[in-house]
Motif scaffolding. Structure first.
Motif, PDB file in Angstrom:
ATOM      1  N   LYS A 147       5.262   4.673  -3.639  1.00 39.51           N
ATOM      2  CA  LYS A 147       6.621   5.426  -3.081  1.00 39.51           C
ATOM      3  C   LYS A 147       6.159   5.860  -1.699  1.00 39.51           C
ATOM      4  CE  LYS A 147      10.098   8.567  -4.589  1.00 39.51           C
ATOM      5  NZ  LYS A 147      10.495   9.713  -5.480  1.00 39.51           N
ATOM      6  N   ALA A 178       0.694  -1.218   0.111  1.00 39.91           N
ATOM      7  CA  ALA A 178      -0.099  -0.040   0.119  1.00 39.91           C
ATOM      8  C   ALA A 178       0.945   1.154   0.041  1.00 39.91           C
ATOM      9  CB  ALA A 178      -0.989   0.178   1.265  1.00 39.91           C
ATOM     10  N   GLY A 179       0.325   2.328  -0.705  1.00 36.98           N
ATOM     11  CA  GLY A 179       1.091   3.644  -0.635  1.00 36.98           C
ATOM     12  C   GLY A 179       1.970   4.055  -1.535  1.00 36.98           C
ATOM     13  N   ASN A 226       7.871   4.147   7.762  1.00 37.71           N
ATOM     14  CA  ASN A 226       7.174   4.840   9.118  1.00 37.71           C
ATOM     15  C   ASN A 226       7.999   4.242  10.312  1.00 37.71           C
ATOM     16  OD1 ASN A 226       4.884   5.961   7.635  1.00 37.71           O
ATOM     17  ND2 ASN A 226       3.899   3.813   7.940  1.00 37.71           N
ATOM     18  N   GLY A 283       5.327   4.058   0.759  1.00 40.50           N
ATOM     19  CA  GLY A 283       4.370   3.181   1.432  1.00 40.50           C
ATOM     20  C   GLY A 283       4.981   2.035   2.230  1.00 40.50           C
ATOM     21  N   PHE A 284       4.109   0.727   2.146  1.00 38.85           N
ATOM     22  CA  PHE A 284       4.799  -0.256   2.993  1.00 38.85           C
ATOM     23  C   PHE A 284       4.499  -1.518   2.301  1.00 38.85           C
ATOM     24  CE2 PHE A 284       0.558  -0.292   4.517  1.00 38.85           C
ATOM     25  CZ  PHE A 284       0.243  -1.738   4.693  1.00 38.85           C
ATOM     26  N   THR A 285       5.180  -2.593   2.736  1.00 33.00           N
ATOM     27  CA  THR A 285       4.795  -4.043   1.945  1.00 33.00           C
ATOM     28  C   THR A 285       4.889  -4.957   3.413  1.00 33.00           C
ATOM     29  OG1 THR A 285       5.573  -3.468  -0.009  1.00 33.00           O
ATOM     30  CG2 THR A 285       5.611  -5.644   0.615  1.00 33.00           C
ATOM     31  N   TYR A 303       8.816  -0.602  -5.966  1.00 32.32           N
ATOM     32  CA  TYR A 303       7.641  -0.172  -5.638  1.00 32.32           C
ATOM     33  C   TYR A 303       7.577   1.025  -4.635  1.00 32.32           C
ATOM     34  CZ  TYR A 303       2.890  -0.310  -3.513  1.00 32.32           C
ATOM     35  OH  TYR A 303       1.452   0.147  -3.284  1.00 32.32           O
ATOM     36  N   LEU A 304       8.480   0.871  -3.574  1.00 27.96           N
ATOM     37  CA  LEU A 304       8.602   1.525  -2.351  1.00 27.96           C
ATOM     38  C   LEU A 304       9.564   2.739  -2.632  1.00 27.96           C
ATOM     39  CD1 LEU A 304       8.887  -0.873   0.517  1.00 27.96           C
ATOM     40  CD2 LEU A 304       6.905   0.403  -0.110  1.00 27.96           C
ATOM     41  N   THR A 341       8.760  -0.943   5.715  1.00 31.47           N
ATOM     42  CA  THR A 341       8.184   0.466   6.130  1.00 31.47           C
ATOM     43  C   THR A 341       9.076   1.710   6.145  1.00 31.47           C
ATOM     44  OG1 THR A 341       6.532   1.515   7.536  1.00 31.47           O
ATOM     45  CG2 THR A 341       8.171   0.037   8.472  1.00 31.47           C
TER      46      THR A 341
END
Length: 459
Positions: free
Chosen positions: A251, A248-249, A330, A253-255, A280-281, A328
């Motif tokens: 660039k 989700a999210g 975050n 985001g998280f996996t 992806y991230l 992540t």
């Protein structure tokens, strides 16, 4: 140049009525490109536009290159778009190297030209020796197969595609073409210096390899095409691997996915899936990611410790919590200590937004998991809801003796980052009654003689 026409048709680089922007610097490769496209213009019914960039790095000399290309375009009746860019200032703004900054500014201008003229293609004069240099540099810099791909024959760009119809030729063939057609290219003296890595490969490495294999450019182009085909297939299969993942999210985001499910796939697909996650991230995989990061990730998967983490470039964190793997950006939330007094008929709110309530009376039966019932005569009120503390122990229902809360977390495979804020309910004397959602303490049901108390946890 029959080989070029075969190459164009093989890779479907051109179609009738295409509008093609030609990137021309005035050097032999791009001048040959300009002349060649004039020869095939009628056959393919092409509309041509010349685009040229002065990077401002060689003073009057590079300005003269731009003027020379402009004059040729006028003489040969082709629309011209040119510009001068300040690479030196852009380098200072961005911290990029000279070549990287020049490339970014050049491509930005070429994209603008394509959009303005509504072009289908942007053609470059890159040839097979350029391809060999590129691939050798990629092999030297990286041990990852994903990094060794060369220049694509075609790829999406701006409102159309970049095409490279000369990848089937070597430098000598283009120089001969210029001589045969009485073309007078301009030469960039920086190409004769060894300061840039590419020039060192061009002057020192390539001549030796070509002495062993005169058709090195064909060999490397064939290798690039096979790499591209096989990588496309592997990436398609790796995409299937990631169906197990929550992503989700985009660039930034998280996996998240199951380690066990991920490791059921062949290692080659795991590696490709790892790089798909990074693309992806990060938006596109960044240069700071190396073979070492890949090795670190796979070591994390195989490590015996159930909880571990890695720090990747630009703030990406890879966390393993038992079977769960999370990528992540975050930061982990601060482990905020909390302690609330809970009276009958009230509820308390926890830092994550969940609640615990306490009621008196009613049916002594309790639901598994998120309800706890005890006898008021066997506990001291009010109750306390808090996070765990070092040395916490509790007596479990049906057990003689006590057990460390820490050991319960380990047995239940609770991720380390969740343990610090996991709610613990005690009575007023400190007896642990309930490790919420995991284990229930005695505190009650032997010879009940008081009012039933019911604790309920809601997410």
């Amino acid at each position: 140049m029959k080989d070029v026409e075969i190459f164009i048709n093989k890779h479907e680089l051109l179609q009738s009525n295409h509008r093609v922007v030609l990137a021309v610097s005035g050097g032999p490769d791009s001048l040959a490109l300009f002349h060649y496209f004039l020869q095939i213009k009628a056959k393919y019914q092409l509309s041509l536009v010349i685009a040229s960039v002065d990077h401002g790095l060689r003073g009057d000399e590079s300005k003269q290159d731009l003027e020379y290309v402009k004059l040729l375009a006028e003489n040969w009746g082709v629309p011209f778009c040119g510009t001068t860019v300040d690479v030196s200032s852009y380098k200072k703004e961005t911290g990029m190297g000279t070549q990287e900054a020049a490339r970014e500014m050049r491509y930005r201008f070429l994209a603008k030209v394509m959009e303005e003229v509504k072009a289908d293609k942007l053609a470059f004069g890159h040839h097979g020796d350029d391809q060999a240099e590129t691939m050798l540099m990629q092999v030297t810099r990286s041990a990852m197969p994903e990094a060794v791909h060369g220049m694509p024959v075609k790829r999406p760009f701006s409102c159309g595609e970049i095409i490279r119809p000369f990848l089937c030729l070597n430098k000598e063939q283009l120089l001969n073409y210029c001589t045969e057609n009485h073309l007078k290219p301009r030469f960039d003296p920086s190409n004769e210096e060894d300061d840039y890595t590419r020039n060192a490969f061009r002057k020192q490495v390539l001549p030796f390899l070509k002495s062993l294999n005169p058709k090195l450019h064909q060999h490397m182009q064939g290798l690039s095409e096979r790499f591209s085909q096989e990588r496309s297939y592997i990436q398609e299969q790796a995409g299937q691997v990631l169906q197990i993942a929550e992503m989700a999210g985009g660039k930034g985001g998280f996996t998240q996915f199951s380690k066990t499910a991920f490791q059921k796939h062949p290692l080659a697909l795991q590696r490709s899936a790892f790089h798909l996650i990074l693309n992806y991230l990060y938006g596109n995989q960044i240069e700071e990611i190396s073979y070492l990061h890949e090795e670190m990730f796979f070591h994390l998967l195989d490590e015996q410790k159930p909880n571990a983490s890695l720090d990747f470039p630009k703030g990406l964190k890879v966390v393993r919590a038992y079977d769960e793997i999370t990528f992540t950006f975050n930061p982990e939330p601060e482990k905020t200590a909390f302690e609330h007094t809970l009276y009958i008929g009230e509820q308390v709110s926890l830092p994550d937004g969940s609640t615990i309530s306490l009621e008196a009376g009613g049916d002594p039966r309790e639901q598994e998991g998120y309800e706890y019932v005890c006898d008021s005569h066997h506990v001291s009120l009010p109750l306390i809801v808090r996070n765990r503390k070092p040395g916490d122990r509790m007596i479990l229902r049906g057990m003689n003796g006590s057990k460390k809360v820490k050991d319960i977390f380990i047995d239940q495979k609770i991720p380390a980052q969740l343990r610090g804020t996991w709610p613990v309910v005690t009575d007023h004397d400190g007896q642990i009654l309930w490790l919420v959602g995991l284990k229930k303490g005695e505190g009650c049901t032997r010879n009940p003689s008081g009012t039933w108390l019911r604790l309920q946890y809601k997410k």
